[in-house]
Scaffold this active site. Sequence first.
Site, PDB file in Angstrom:
ATOM      1  N   LYS A 186      -7.866   6.811   9.859  1.00 32.11           N
ATOM      2  CA  LYS A 186      -9.330   6.785   9.895  1.00 32.11           C
ATOM      3  C   LYS A 186      -9.835   7.213  11.263  1.00 32.11           C
ATOM      4  O   LYS A 186      -9.347   6.749  12.288  1.00 32.11           O
ATOM      5  CB  LYS A 186      -9.838   5.369   9.611  1.00 32.11           C
ATOM      6  CG  LYS A 186      -9.968   5.070   8.152  1.00 32.11           C
ATOM      7  CD  LYS A 186     -10.814   3.836   7.965  1.00 32.11           C
ATOM      8  CE  LYS A 186     -10.482   3.188   6.651  1.00 32.11           C
ATOM      9  NZ  LYS A 186     -11.158   1.901   6.501  1.00 32.11           N
ATOM     10  N   PHE A 239     -14.364   2.782   3.385  1.00 24.62           N
ATOM     11  CA  PHE A 239     -13.352   1.973   2.710  1.00 24.62           C
ATOM     12  C   PHE A 239     -12.815   2.762   1.521  1.00 24.62           C
ATOM     13  O   PHE A 239     -13.551   3.085   0.591  1.00 24.62           O
ATOM     14  CB  PHE A 239     -13.909   0.624   2.252  1.00 24.62           C
ATOM     15  CG  PHE A 239     -12.819  -0.285   1.766  1.00 24.62           C
ATOM     16  CD1 PHE A 239     -12.076  -1.037   2.671  1.00 24.62           C
ATOM     17  CD2 PHE A 239     -12.493  -0.351   0.423  1.00 24.62           C
ATOM     18  CE1 PHE A 239     -11.027  -1.844   2.239  1.00 24.62           C
ATOM     19  CE2 PHE A 239     -11.447  -1.154  -0.025  1.00 24.62           C
ATOM     20  CZ  PHE A 239     -10.720  -1.898   0.890  1.00 24.62           C
ATOM     21  N   VAL A 240     -11.531   3.089   1.571  1.00 24.73           N
ATOM     22  CA  VAL A 240     -10.967   3.969   0.545  1.00 24.73           C
ATOM     23  C   VAL A 240      -9.993   3.227  -0.375  1.00 24.73           C
ATOM     24  O   VAL A 240      -9.380   2.233   0.019  1.00 24.73           O
ATOM     25  CB  VAL A 240     -10.253   5.180   1.186  1.00 24.73           C
ATOM     26  CG1 VAL A 240     -11.256   6.115   1.836  1.00 24.73           C
ATOM     27  CG2 VAL A 240      -9.190   4.747   2.191  1.00 24.73           C
ATOM     28  N   ARG A 244      -5.128   0.621  -7.171  1.00 25.66           N
ATOM     29  CA  ARG A 244      -3.957   1.195  -6.486  1.00 25.66           C
ATOM     30  C   ARG A 244      -3.369   2.379  -7.241  1.00 25.66           C
ATOM     31  O   ARG A 244      -2.754   3.263  -6.666  1.00 25.66           O
ATOM     32  CB  ARG A 244      -2.835   0.154  -6.374  1.00 25.66           C
ATOM     33  CG  ARG A 244      -3.002  -0.831  -5.273  1.00 25.66           C
ATOM     34  CD  ARG A 244      -1.675  -1.556  -5.029  1.00 25.66           C
ATOM     35  NE  ARG A 244      -1.895  -2.900  -4.500  1.00 25.66           N
ATOM     36  CZ  ARG A 244      -2.112  -3.163  -3.222  1.00 25.66           C
ATOM     37  NH1 ARG A 244      -2.161  -2.191  -2.342  1.00 25.66           N
ATOM     38  NH2 ARG A 244      -2.301  -4.400  -2.823  1.00 25.66           N
ATOM     39  N   GLY A 293       0.779  -1.242   0.000  1.00 22.48           N
ATOM     40  CA  GLY A 293       0.000   0.000   0.000  1.00 22.48           C
ATOM     41  C   GLY A 293       0.803   1.280   0.000  1.00 22.48           C
ATOM     42  O   GLY A 293       0.320   2.321  -0.444  1.00 22.48           O
ATOM     43  N   ASP A 331      -5.785  -0.547  -2.353  1.00 26.56           N
ATOM     44  CA  ASP A 331      -6.502  -1.393  -3.314  1.00 26.56           C
ATOM     45  C   ASP A 331      -7.832  -1.899  -2.770  1.00 26.56           C
ATOM     46  O   ASP A 331      -8.080  -1.892  -1.563  1.00 26.56           O
ATOM     47  CB  ASP A 331      -5.646  -2.617  -3.666  1.00 26.56           C
ATOM     48  CG  ASP A 331      -5.609  -3.621  -2.516  1.00 26.56           C
ATOM     49  OD1 ASP A 331      -5.256  -3.210  -1.387  1.00 26.56           O
ATOM     50  OD2 ASP A 331      -5.970  -4.793  -2.729  1.00 26.56           O
ATOM     51  N   ASP A 363       0.483   3.337   4.395  1.00 29.68           N
ATOM     52  CA  ASP A 363      -0.565   4.084   3.730  1.00 29.68           C
ATOM     53  C   ASP A 363      -1.625   4.576   4.721  1.00 29.68           C
ATOM     54  O   ASP A 363      -1.926   5.751   4.789  1.00 29.68           O
ATOM     55  CB  ASP A 363      -1.214   3.235   2.610  1.00 29.68           C
ATOM     56  CG  ASP A 363      -1.586   1.817   3.058  1.00 29.68           C
ATOM     57  OD1 ASP A 363      -1.449   1.488   4.257  1.00 29.68           O
ATOM     58  OD2 ASP A 363      -2.019   1.027   2.204  1.00 29.68           O
ATOM     59  N   ASP A 390      -5.675   2.178  10.449  1.00 37.41           N
ATOM     60  CA  ASP A 390      -7.086   1.850  10.665  1.00 37.41           C
ATOM     61  C   ASP A 390      -7.238   1.405  12.122  1.00 37.41           C
ATOM     62  O   ASP A 390      -7.341   2.240  13.008  1.00 37.41           O
ATOM     63  CB  ASP A 390      -7.486   0.782   9.647  1.00 37.41           C
ATOM     64  CG  ASP A 390      -8.960   0.433   9.698  1.00 37.41           C
ATOM     65  OD1 ASP A 390      -9.742   1.257  10.200  1.00 37.41           O
ATOM     66  OD2 ASP A 390      -9.343  -0.657   9.249  1.00 37.41           O
TER      67      ASP A 390
HETATM   68  P1  5GP Z   1      -4.809  -1.804  10.561  1.00 31.93           P
HETATM   69  O1  5GP Z   1      -3.884  -2.907  10.974  1.00 31.93           O
HETATM   70  O2  5GP Z   1      -4.379  -0.431  10.992  1.00 31.93           O
HETATM   71  O3  5GP Z   1      -6.241  -2.078  10.958  1.00 31.93           O
HETATM   72  O4  5GP Z   1      -4.903  -1.856   9.002  1.00 31.93           O
HETATM   73  C1  5GP Z   1      -3.942  -1.347   8.207  1.00 31.93           C
HETATM   74  C2  5GP Z   1      -3.997  -1.994   6.838  1.00 31.93           C
HETATM   75  O5  5GP Z   1      -5.337  -2.395   6.469  1.00 31.93           O
HETATM   76  C3  5GP Z   1      -3.569  -1.001   5.807  1.00 31.93           C
HETATM   77  O6  5GP Z   1      -2.170  -1.052   5.591  1.00 31.93           O
HETATM   78  C4  5GP Z   1      -4.369  -1.426   4.592  1.00 31.93           C
HETATM   79  O7  5GP Z   1      -3.671  -2.451   3.917  1.00 31.93           O
HETATM   80  C5  5GP Z   1      -5.631  -2.011   5.156  1.00 31.93           C
HETATM   81  N1  5GP Z   1      -6.752  -1.042   5.183  1.00 31.93           N
HETATM   82  C6  5GP Z   1      -7.327  -0.478   6.264  1.00 31.93           C
HETATM   83  N2  5GP Z   1      -8.324   0.363   5.896  1.00 31.93           N
HETATM   84  C7  5GP Z   1      -8.357   0.342   4.555  1.00 31.93           C
HETATM   85  C8  5GP Z   1      -9.174   1.028   3.564  1.00 31.93           C
HETATM   86  O8  5GP Z   1     -10.077   1.831   3.825  1.00 31.93           O
HETATM   87  N3  5GP Z   1      -8.912   0.744   2.259  1.00 31.93           N
HETATM   88  C9  5GP Z   1      -7.927  -0.134   1.883  1.00 31.93           C
HETATM   89  N4  5GP Z   1      -7.759  -0.325   0.588  1.00 31.93           N
HETATM   90  N5  5GP Z   1      -7.143  -0.785   2.781  1.00 31.93           N
HETATM   91  C10 5GP Z   1      -7.362  -0.542   4.102  1.00 31.93           C
HETATM   92 MG    MG Z   2      -1.396  -2.215   3.630  1.00 28.45          MG
END
Ligand code: 5GP
Ligand code: MG
Length: 184
Positions: free
Chosen positions: A125, A146-147, A159, A38, A153, A94, A97
């Site tokens: 987020k 969801f972006v 992407r 990402g 992606d 990237d 979340d």
């Molecule tokens: P976390 O571990 O912080 O919950 O998630 C991080 C990873 O989840 C990011 O690096 C990404 O790969 C994926 N992710 C989280 N939210 C989104 C979103 O809104 N869109 C996309 N495409 N990937 C996301």
């Molecule tokens: Mg990622």
Amino acid sequence: MKRLLTEDQLREGVQRLAHEIGDSYAGRPLTIVGILTGSVVLLADLIRELNLPLRVGVVQARSYHGATTERGELIINSDLMPDIKDRDVLLVDDIFDTGHTLVEVVAKMRELQPRSIRSLVLFRKEGRQQVKHDPDFVGFSIPDKFVVGYGLDYEDAYRHLPYLAALEENEINDHPLDGERGAG
Ligand code: 5GP
Ligand code: MG
């Protein structure tokens, strides 16, 4: 698809982050490590805005979703990363979340004994975080949607979009790249 941030807004955000990094490291050599996949677009744009002695590397983090686990186990592959022992390291992802990915990658990289380790995300987020850790640098706070685009992606598609967009509910089921394989 609803556009959330334009190409110009993203460029300004990346430039702002580059200034913050420049001020913060004040000419000291830095090792930037992007989390694949990402962060590739961000990484390419960010490093070209930085005026510091720079090393660049990548690390891969992907979730393995077993049948029984709710949150996938994170598999971290650091084979492609330069040696970070005694170096100042900035980890780049990237999107922040729940925060689990970044926390786990930071913990894994601490084992390699960098001099310092900090983190940067382009998007955070709102209202989703489940960890205490906060990234040291944040580009934009965005709503809980969801972006896709600018590296992010959906099922490996989108992407390459130069802007950030939120997928609508009805766009989240069909596979966006199915057409490429043809019927059957
Ligand atoms: P976390 O571990 O912080 O919950 O998630 C991080 C990873 O989840 C990011 O690096 C990404 O790969 C994926 N992710 C989280 N939210 C989104 C979103 O809104 N869109 C996309 N495409 N990937 C996301
Ligand atoms: Mg990622």
